[in-house]
Design an enzyme around this catalytic site. Sequence first.
Site, PDB file in Angstrom:
ATOM      1  N   LYS A   1       2.375   4.585   1.360  1.00  9.59           N
ATOM      2  CA  LYS A   1       2.484   5.122   2.719  1.00  9.59           C
ATOM      3  C   LYS A   1       2.098   6.594   2.650  1.00  9.59           C
ATOM      4  CE  LYS A   1       5.497   5.139   6.749  1.00  9.59           C
ATOM      5  NZ  LYS A   1       5.269   6.509   7.196  1.00  9.59           N
TER       6      LYS A   1
ATOM      7  N   ASP B   1       1.452  10.373   3.544  1.00 10.19           N
ATOM      8  CA  ASP B   1       2.158  11.309   4.415  1.00 10.19           C
ATOM      9  C   ASP B   1       1.173  12.323   4.994  1.00 10.19           C
ATOM     10  OD1 ASP B   1       4.202  12.475   5.748  1.00 10.19           O
ATOM     11  OD2 ASP B   1       5.156  13.370   3.987  1.00 10.19           O
TER      12      ASP B   1
ATOM     13  N   CYS C   1      38.110  10.423  31.969  1.00  9.76           N
ATOM     14  CA  CYS C   1      37.795  11.360  30.885  1.00  9.76           C
ATOM     15  C   CYS C   1      36.606  12.227  31.284  1.00  9.76           C
ATOM     16  CB  CYS C   1      37.474  10.617  29.591  1.00  9.76           C
ATOM     17  SG  CYS C   1      36.965  11.728  28.270  1.00  9.76           S
TER      18      CYS C   1
ATOM     19  N   TYR D   1      -6.820   2.180   6.560  1.00 19.01           N
ATOM     20  CA  TYR D   1      -5.876   1.117   6.229  1.00 19.01           C
ATOM     21  C   TYR D   1      -5.654   0.061   7.310  1.00 19.01           C
ATOM     22  CZ  TYR D   1      -2.633   4.594   8.272  1.00 19.01           C
ATOM     23  OH  TYR D   1      -2.037   5.518   9.067  1.00 19.01           O
TER      24      TYR D   1
ATOM     25  N   CYS E   1      37.772   6.743  23.296  1.00 18.09           N
ATOM     26  CA  CYS E   1      38.689   7.286  24.278  1.00 18.09           C
ATOM     27  C   CYS E   1      38.845   6.239  25.377  1.00 18.09           C
ATOM     28  CB  CYS E   1      38.108   8.573  24.836  1.00 18.09           C
ATOM     29  SG  CYS E   1      38.822   9.055  26.401  1.00 18.09           S
TER      30      CYS E   1
ATOM     31  N   GLU F   1       0.848  -1.200   0.000  1.00 19.26           N
ATOM     32  CA  GLU F   1       0.000   0.000   0.000  1.00 19.26           C
ATOM     33  C   GLU F   1       0.876   1.240   0.000  1.00 19.26           C
ATOM     34  OE1 GLU F   1      -2.170  -0.130   3.688  1.00 19.26           O
ATOM     35  OE2 GLU F   1      -2.731  -2.224   3.447  1.00 19.26           O
TER      36      GLU F   1
ATOM     37  N   CYS G   1      42.064  11.446  22.646  1.00 23.40           N
ATOM     38  CA  CYS G   1      40.793  12.083  22.974  1.00 23.40           C
ATOM     39  C   CYS G   1      40.993  13.591  23.032  1.00 23.40           C
ATOM     40  CB  CYS G   1      40.304  11.556  24.325  1.00 23.40           C
ATOM     41  SG  CYS G   1      38.895  12.474  24.970  1.00 23.40           S
TER      42      CYS G   1
ATOM     43  N   LYS H   1      10.782   2.966   2.508  1.00 21.09           N
ATOM     44  CA  LYS H   1      10.791   4.414   2.331  1.00 21.09           C
ATOM     45  C   LYS H   1      11.399   4.834   0.995  1.00 21.09           C
ATOM     46  CE  LYS H   1       9.828   6.802   5.528  1.00 21.09           C
ATOM     47  NZ  LYS H   1      10.274   7.039   6.896  1.00 21.09           N
TER      48      LYS H   1
ATOM     49  N   CYS I   1      40.410  14.609  27.054  1.00 20.48           N
ATOM     50  CA  CYS I   1      41.285  14.220  28.170  1.00 20.48           C
ATOM     51  C   CYS I   1      42.672  13.822  27.713  1.00 20.48           C
ATOM     52  CB  CYS I   1      40.645  13.103  28.992  1.00 20.48           C
ATOM     53  SG  CYS I   1      40.674  11.494  28.177  1.00 20.48           S
TER      54      CYS I   1
HETATM   55  S1  IVH Z   1      -0.237   0.638   8.978  1.00 18.69           S
HETATM   56  C1  IVH Z   1       0.794  -1.516  12.797  1.00 18.69           C
HETATM   57  N1  IVH Z   1      -0.566   1.595   6.561  1.00 18.69           N
HETATM   58  O1  IVH Z   1       2.850   5.292   8.866  1.00 18.69           O
HETATM   59  C2  IVH Z   1       0.713  -0.805  11.496  1.00 18.69           C
HETATM   60  N2  IVH Z   1       0.445   2.997   8.195  1.00 18.69           N
HETATM   61  O2  IVH Z   1       5.203   4.408  10.661  1.00 18.69           O
HETATM   62  C3  IVH Z   1       0.127   0.537  11.618  1.00 18.69           C
HETATM   63  N3  IVH Z   1       0.982   5.252   7.386  1.00 18.69           N
HETATM   64  O3  IVH Z   1       1.684   6.002  12.067  1.00 18.69           O
HETATM   65  C4  IVH Z   1       0.265   1.403  10.469  1.00 18.69           C
HETATM   66  N4  IVH Z   1       0.234   4.976   5.347  1.00 18.69           N
HETATM   67  O4  IVH Z   1       0.599   7.225  10.147  1.00 18.69           O
HETATM   68  C5  IVH Z   1      -0.112   1.835   7.798  1.00 18.69           C
HETATM   69  N5  IVH Z   1      -0.958   2.322   4.402  1.00 18.69           N
HETATM   70  C6  IVH Z   1      -0.508   2.563   5.631  1.00 18.69           C
HETATM   71  C7  IVH Z   1       0.039   3.812   5.999  1.00 18.69           C
HETATM   72  C8  IVH Z   1       0.518   3.983   7.296  1.00 18.69           C
HETATM   73  C9  IVH Z   1       0.801   5.829   6.204  1.00 18.69           C
HETATM   74  C10 IVH Z   1       1.630   5.912   8.561  1.00 18.69           C
HETATM   75  C11 IVH Z   1       0.833   5.902   9.821  1.00 18.69           C
HETATM   76  C12 IVH Z   1       1.711   5.283  10.870  1.00 18.69           C
HETATM   77  C13 IVH Z   1       3.053   5.349  10.247  1.00 18.69           C
HETATM   78  C14 IVH Z   1       3.864   4.167  10.694  1.00 18.69           C
END
Ligand code: IVH
Length: 711
Positions: free
Chosen positions: A127, A129, A442, A236, A436, A125, A418, A324, A421
């Site tokens: 992610k 922002d 130190c 999600y 050190c 999925e 160091c 990421k 020290c």
């Molecule tokens: S699942 C236990 N799905 O990412 C799993 N998180 O670092 C819970 N986020 O705080 C999160 N898109 O704000 C999930 N498709 C997605 C997401 C997602 C964005 C964010 C969310 C969470 C953070 C986790």
Amino acid sequence: MSSKPVEKLTSAEAEKELDRLAQEIAAHDSRYYREDAPSISDADYDALRRRNAQIETRFPLLVRPDSPSHRVGARPAEKFGKVVHRVPMLSLDNAFDDADVGEWLARMRRFLGMKEDVEIIVTAEPKIDGLSASLRYENGVFVQGATRGDGAEGEDITANLRTIADIPLRLKGKPPKLLEVRGEVYMTHKGFEALNKRQEKEGKQTYANPRNSAAGSVRQLDPAITAGRALNFFAYTWGEISELPADAQSEMLQKFEAYGFIVNPQVRRCKTLTQLLKFYESIAAKRAKLGYDIDGVVYKVDSLRLQERLGFVSRSPRWAIAHKFPAEQAETVLADIEIQVGRTGKLAPVARLKPVTVGGVVVQNATLHNEDQIARLDARIGDTVVIQRAGDVIPQVVTVLLEKRPRNARPYKFPDRCPICGSHAVREEGEVDRRCTGGLVCDAQTVERLKYFVGRDQFDIEGLGGTLIELFHNKGLLKEPADIFALTEKPQKVAAVLAEHRVALSEERRAAEGKDAVKAKTKKKDEGEGKQVENLMAAITARRTIGLDRLINALGIRHVGETTARLIARHYRSIDAFLDGMKAADALEELQHIEGIGGVVAEAIHDFFAEKHNRDALNRLLKWLDVQAMAAPSKTSPVSGKTVVFTGTLEKMTRQEAKARAEALGAKVSGSVSAKTDIVVAGPGAGSKLKEAQKHNVQVMDEEAWLKLIG
Ligand code: IVH
């Protein structure tokens, strides 16, 4: 900010400026943390804090009780009610490249005892922002909405969430009686631009990016303002739920849609690593055209049955990971390399940079990691370098642009002593860091250890910040943690140290203001200082009662931070049990068996207690303390509080999984059998441990009986 060099300030000027800085920084903190609307760049903000710290170092007596150096960030806004998350809102572990994703899959297979070619279906999925929110529905009706907060407790933003069209007030179909749907509140690029245009026209604050504007919009006290903002929501995942309507992540998303939520249309089910990586590439390529910001891809094991078996490691699930997008980069000049000595003696090279903006944030320091990294890059002072930052990670130097190297640039020679020290700084075999060897002699290490000890997640002693630690250390009042508490028995000495500094200060004042003014001010200061000593003593005394987890964290053992300290504290429960455990012959083995603690960490703890001077220092400290035991886990299960040993071959799950499950149910899993053991789970091939169990009359069962027992 005043431009007068700190060395030239009179104490009167310093006092005035500290007052102004305290107010100014507090106002910026509030705008940043509470209103999501920073009004200055990070660099300018850092400069304010730095100036404040420099003045405090030169005039320790003028450190204000409300000094910004005592606070890391503003406390959460008090304006919304609090909501305790019955099921915590977790975070995700990160993968930064393809190999990390492959390793994640392999790790899960190992945990589950699966062969390499067994397929694990994973949903991929985008992610999003934005900011995550939890929506609670009772009998299909939206009753409460909350922010994530610290994961355990968030803010009640129900009224504001009600104004978002994507969030149904009443669910369609047949939802579970109790359902918490979780997802991301976000703003589209269009919505963001329109909002900023409007704000500008009305002469109001504009937002830096869609994420900030979504966060700022949701956290308005007046829901009418939120209603006027174009906010969206993708569902999600879920929190508390009365019954699961499906048995896979992908099916859950379909249910959410049926209940009336919007689910991200890009979500795909994948069967292989190749498919996952292909999905990642295709999303990366579409990123700019999606119309909203994403910062990566989230992979989740599809089967809820497997998710349950995989469970969690500290704050994140084993069954999910965030892949990421690469970090943002920029070019700048390496102005200097500074070596900082940490509390473990590590010499950390820090790049001082010509300030540069990377992804909307001004960066002027970056890490160079260690000696090898500098050599690998052949980084030289004066070089033009590429730096990158990703999320909240400290920016790093990634390459040197050799074609832009000044002619006179000399290779950098990493110090072998160091800088504080003068002790030899050595690299142990197989280590990347030079350390050190000064240890207890130190000053940098001693001071850093003490600063860590009083830090926010450790003893959190109000009013005792870095500046005072340094001052008291310089004056011979502080060498080790116990000395902090001993200060309460010598308030006159503490006052004398402060008074001694007063002399220097008043001399300066005299020069600046003339004698009479000094007299009047000195009198007022006396009262102020008496109060300061009194407050400090009270703050130290207040921390004589401390939780076991905080104490363990404060010891500053290598590799042991807040999370590990909590795991250890939960395992041993009381300080006596912990100390006994450390004295036991199987101390190392027991540590290694705590869920979430690896071999290196266990060894570091073991090594710490092997040193007599550490044990002695801890004993001196304990004389002052009332260490609070950890409460037993609230969950009641037939095995909670029991000590269990697994031996022989397990057939239904791996040892790692068996242990994780037992611990999740509140059992303590040990590696060896003793009279304290409650249950031995013996599979085929069990040997000496089984005999040992019989000797101690411990209950023995096979794997099947165990699974039945834990349901
Ligand atoms: S699942 C236990 N799905 O990412 C799993 N998180 O670092 C819970 N986020 O705080 C999160 N898109 O704000 C999930 N498709 C997605 C997401 C997602 C964005 C964010 C969310 C969470 C953070 C986790």
